[in-house]
Design a protein around this motif. Sequence first.
Motif, PDB file in Angstrom:
ATOM      1  N   ARG A 116      97.801 -26.841  27.850  1.00 11.17           N
ATOM      2  CA  ARG A 116      96.652 -26.669  27.275  1.00 11.17           C
ATOM      3  C   ARG A 116      95.792 -27.888  27.794  1.00 11.17           C
ATOM      4  N   THR A 117      96.473 -29.130  27.366  1.00 10.17           N
ATOM      5  CA  THR A 117      95.810 -30.271  27.650  1.00 10.17           C
ATOM      6  C   THR A 117      95.366 -30.580  29.059  1.00 10.17           C
ATOM      7  N   ARG A 118      96.356 -30.101  29.806  1.00 10.26           N
ATOM      8  CA  ARG A 118      96.324 -30.204  31.566  1.00 10.26           C
ATOM      9  C   ARG A 118      95.166 -29.360  31.911  1.00 10.26           C
ATOM     10  N   ALA A 119      95.115 -28.154  31.393  1.00 11.67           N
ATOM     11  CA  ALA A 119      94.032 -27.259  31.971  1.00 11.67           C
ATOM     12  C   ALA A 119      92.683 -27.769  31.556  1.00 11.67           C
ATOM     13  N   GLU A 120      92.581 -28.317  30.410  1.00 14.07           N
ATOM     14  CA  GLU A 120      91.308 -28.991  29.705  1.00 14.07           C
ATOM     15  C   GLU A 120      90.992 -30.182  30.847  1.00 14.07           C
ATOM     16  N   ALA A 121      92.199 -31.157  30.955  1.00 11.56           N
ATOM     17  CA  ALA A 121      91.705 -32.139  31.976  1.00 11.56           C
ATOM     18  C   ALA A 121      91.225 -31.548  33.456  1.00 11.56           C
ATOM     19  N   GLN A 122      91.897 -30.360  33.854  1.00  8.55           N
ATOM     20  CA  GLN A 122      91.262 -30.070  35.214  1.00  8.55           C
ATOM     21  C   GLN A 122      89.847 -29.475  35.020  1.00  8.55           C
ATOM     22  N   LEU A 123      89.505 -29.017  34.015  1.00  2.75           N
ATOM     23  CA  LEU A 123      88.153 -28.588  33.806  1.00  2.75           C
ATOM     24  C   LEU A 123      87.066 -29.772  33.804  1.00  2.75           C
ATOM     25  N   GLN A 124      87.591 -30.730  33.008  1.00  3.29           N
ATOM     26  CA  GLN A 124      86.695 -31.862  32.659  1.00  3.29           C
ATOM     27  C   GLN A 124      86.640 -32.461  34.087  1.00  3.29           C
ATOM     28  N   LEU A 125      87.729 -32.629  34.819  1.00  2.00           N
ATOM     29  CA  LEU A 125      87.679 -33.449  36.284  1.00  2.00           C
ATOM     30  C   LEU A 125      86.720 -32.686  37.118  1.00  2.00           C
ATOM     31  N   THR A 126      86.666 -31.087  37.050  1.00  2.00           N
ATOM     32  CA  THR A 126      85.567 -30.505  37.981  1.00  2.00           C
ATOM     33  C   THR A 126      84.425 -30.743  37.471  1.00  2.00           C
ATOM     34  N   GLN A 127      84.134 -30.974  36.114  1.00  2.00           N
ATOM     35  CA  GLN A 127      82.783 -31.093  35.547  1.00  2.00           C
ATOM     36  C   GLN A 127      82.305 -32.338  35.854  1.00  2.00           C
ATOM     37  N   MET A 128      82.895 -33.382  36.129  1.00  2.00           N
ATOM     38  CA  MET A 128      82.477 -34.784  36.333  1.00  2.00           C
ATOM     39  C   MET A 128      81.384 -34.818  37.685  1.00  2.00           C
ATOM     40  N   HIS A 129      80.481 -35.637  37.482  1.00  2.00           N
ATOM     41  CA  HIS A 129      79.411 -35.822  38.480  1.00  2.00           C
ATOM     42  C   HIS A 129      80.012 -36.055  39.895  1.00  2.00           C
ATOM     43  N   CYS A 130      79.325 -35.351  40.925  1.00  2.00           N
ATOM     44  CA  CYS A 130      79.925 -35.415  42.219  1.00  2.00           C
ATOM     45  C   CYS A 130      79.817 -36.691  42.743  1.00  2.00           C
ATOM     46  N   TYR A 131      78.802 -37.601  42.096  1.00  3.98           N
ATOM     47  CA  TYR A 131      78.684 -39.089  42.765  1.00  3.98           C
ATOM     48  C   TYR A 131      79.849 -39.984  42.504  1.00  3.98           C
ATOM     49  N   THR A 132      80.810 -39.439  41.462  1.00  5.84           N
ATOM     50  CA  THR A 132      81.871 -40.028  41.070  1.00  5.84           C
ATOM     51  C   THR A 132      83.224 -39.854  42.130  1.00  5.84           C
ATOM     52  N   ARG A 133      82.783 -39.093  43.036  1.00  2.07           N
ATOM     53  CA  ARG A 133      83.917 -38.715  43.810  1.00  2.07           C
ATOM     54  C   ARG A 133      84.085 -39.724  44.970  1.00  2.07           C
ATOM     55  N   PRO A 134      85.158 -40.164  45.249  1.00  5.80           N
ATOM     56  CA  PRO A 134      85.278 -41.104  46.388  1.00  5.80           C
ATOM     57  C   PRO A 134      85.056 -40.070  47.740  1.00  5.80           C
ATOM     58  N   THR A 135      85.182 -39.342  47.858  1.00  2.04           N
ATOM     59  CA  THR A 135      84.814 -38.633  49.021  1.00  2.04           C
ATOM     60  C   THR A 135      83.478 -38.582  49.330  1.00  2.04           C
ATOM     61  N   GLN A 136      82.458 -38.963  48.507  1.00  3.26           N
ATOM     62  CA  GLN A 136      80.889 -38.894  48.803  1.00  3.26           C
ATOM     63  C   GLN A 136      80.730 -40.050  49.473  1.00  3.26           C
ATOM     64  N   ILE A 137      81.303 -41.069  49.597  1.00  2.36           N
ATOM     65  CA  ILE A 137      80.948 -42.266  49.947  1.00  2.36           C
ATOM     66  C   ILE A 137      81.364 -42.382  51.503  1.00  2.36           C
ATOM     67  N   ARG A 138      80.095 -42.849  52.217  1.00  2.00           N
ATOM     68  CA  ARG A 138      80.240 -42.722  53.663  1.00  2.00           C
ATOM     69  C   ARG A 138      79.746 -44.274  54.454  1.00  2.00           C
ATOM     70  N   ASN A 139      80.497 -44.566  55.133  1.00  2.00           N
ATOM     71  CA  ASN A 139      80.170 -46.032  55.636  1.00  2.00           C
ATOM     72  C   ASN A 139      78.778 -45.831  56.472  1.00  2.00           C
ATOM     73  N   ARG A 140      78.014 -46.815  56.181  1.00  2.00           N
ATOM     74  CA  ARG A 140      76.663 -46.801  56.803  1.00  2.00           C
ATOM     75  C   ARG A 140      76.425 -47.964  57.425  1.00  2.00           C
ATOM     76  N   CYS A 141      75.576 -48.093  58.652  1.00  2.00           N
ATOM     77  CA  CYS A 141      75.159 -49.344  59.053  1.00  2.00           C
ATOM     78  C   CYS A 141      74.406 -50.121  58.531  1.00  2.00           C
ATOM     79  N   ILE A 142      74.815 -51.526  58.357  1.00  2.00           N
ATOM     80  CA  ILE A 142      74.076 -52.520  57.602  1.00  2.00           C
ATOM     81  C   ILE A 142      72.664 -52.819  58.344  1.00  2.00           C
ATOM     82  N   LEU A 143      72.471 -52.513  59.394  1.00  2.00           N
ATOM     83  CA  LEU A 143      71.349 -52.785  60.271  1.00  2.00           C
ATOM     84  C   LEU A 143      70.421 -51.836  60.456  1.00  2.00           C
TER      85      LEU A 143
END
Lengths: 275, 113
Positions: free
Chosen positions: B51-78
């Motif tokens: 039950r705890t693990r399932a709850e944790a799964q749900l909470q992880l999916t409900q976290m904001h998408c900005y907190t995901r590392p896959t959202q980060i993209r390298n951009r040119c500094i210039l």
Amino acid sequence: MPPLIRPLRPLLQKRLPLATVLRASISSSGQLRTHASVNDEPGSEAWSQQPVTLEAATPQTITPETITTPSANPEDEIERVIQESLPKTGGARMPRSLAALYLKPLRRQAEYGVPSCDLQLRSYTLRNLEFFCDFALRAAYYLGLPAYGPVPLPRMTERWTVPRSSFIYKKSQENFERITLRRLIQIRDGHPDTVQVWLAFLQKHAYYGIGMKANVWEFSKLGVGKAMDESVKEVEGLLKDKWEHLGEKPRPENDTVEKIQEFLDKERIRLSHGR
Amino acid sequence: MSMFRAKKLDLGCFVNIKTIRDHSKRKAFEAFETQRQALRYVIRNQTLPARTRAEAQLQLTQMHCYTRPTQIRNRCILGGKGRGVLRDFKMTRYNFRMQALDGNLPGVKKASW
């Protein structure tokens, strides 16, 4: 005469006025312990026993043989440079530490050969790198550390190929590269504190465009683990404010199931408030 | 999302809505990394009740998408571009070429072999 180092050139070409002309007659009884003469080798005593007479009128005594044939003893080499500089400086005797700059850096012999520090120097320019290696070797000599090297390590070549303009002109590309040159200087049989002094000195006089990386080995008595455990407490206190600079924040303790349950409950409330 | 965005501009490179967005994503990921890792740990820990693990799964999916590392993209500094960015210099290939030809990048030279 070896090629002159730039700051010394005007001095030796007599373009700068000399404050005093030294006329020294030093016998074996006198104390002559310059930096360069501090040497534990037996050859150094033999050198200091012969009386050194330094007069302005010595150039006649220098024969071409003495100039061309390099002797094995570094002390003799230094003396040879001093003698050669005499006519140009108008009789002023070059200090022996200064004369040693014209020669290869002096070295000390390791007794046991146990490595205590590996210093790696990296640069993109060979000239700066060689200069700083030389400086590091001399610093090691005067600190009494037996230094070995510089060993040229393999160069690191990075290459990038980029199109010259927009993508449709892919056929026309340009290559760029960056070659990192590396040198290794090894200190053997060095006392850890002296090695630290050496590294600090090199860091203080760090040359531009040169990176340094040092691996230091220390040897201690048996029962290292216990000693380290004791020292951890001190180190933790010292490191506490340093971790903040590294972006490490105090973490929630998730050690037990109860803590995790508590954390999840908190998280649930936080998330529901956030939405 | 504007809630993650800094009130004052905190970027030193080329400024663009895309670079600002990427920067706030990086900051959001950094701020929530420990929570994310804790939840991931709970989900994968087989000693915990299901039950705890399932709850944790749900909470992880409900976290904001900005907190995901896959959202980060390298951009040119210039130029802020998101494609063709050289990781070594954080620049797009064309900006890299310009800077390298100007001699602004230490050690980078035209190569021929």
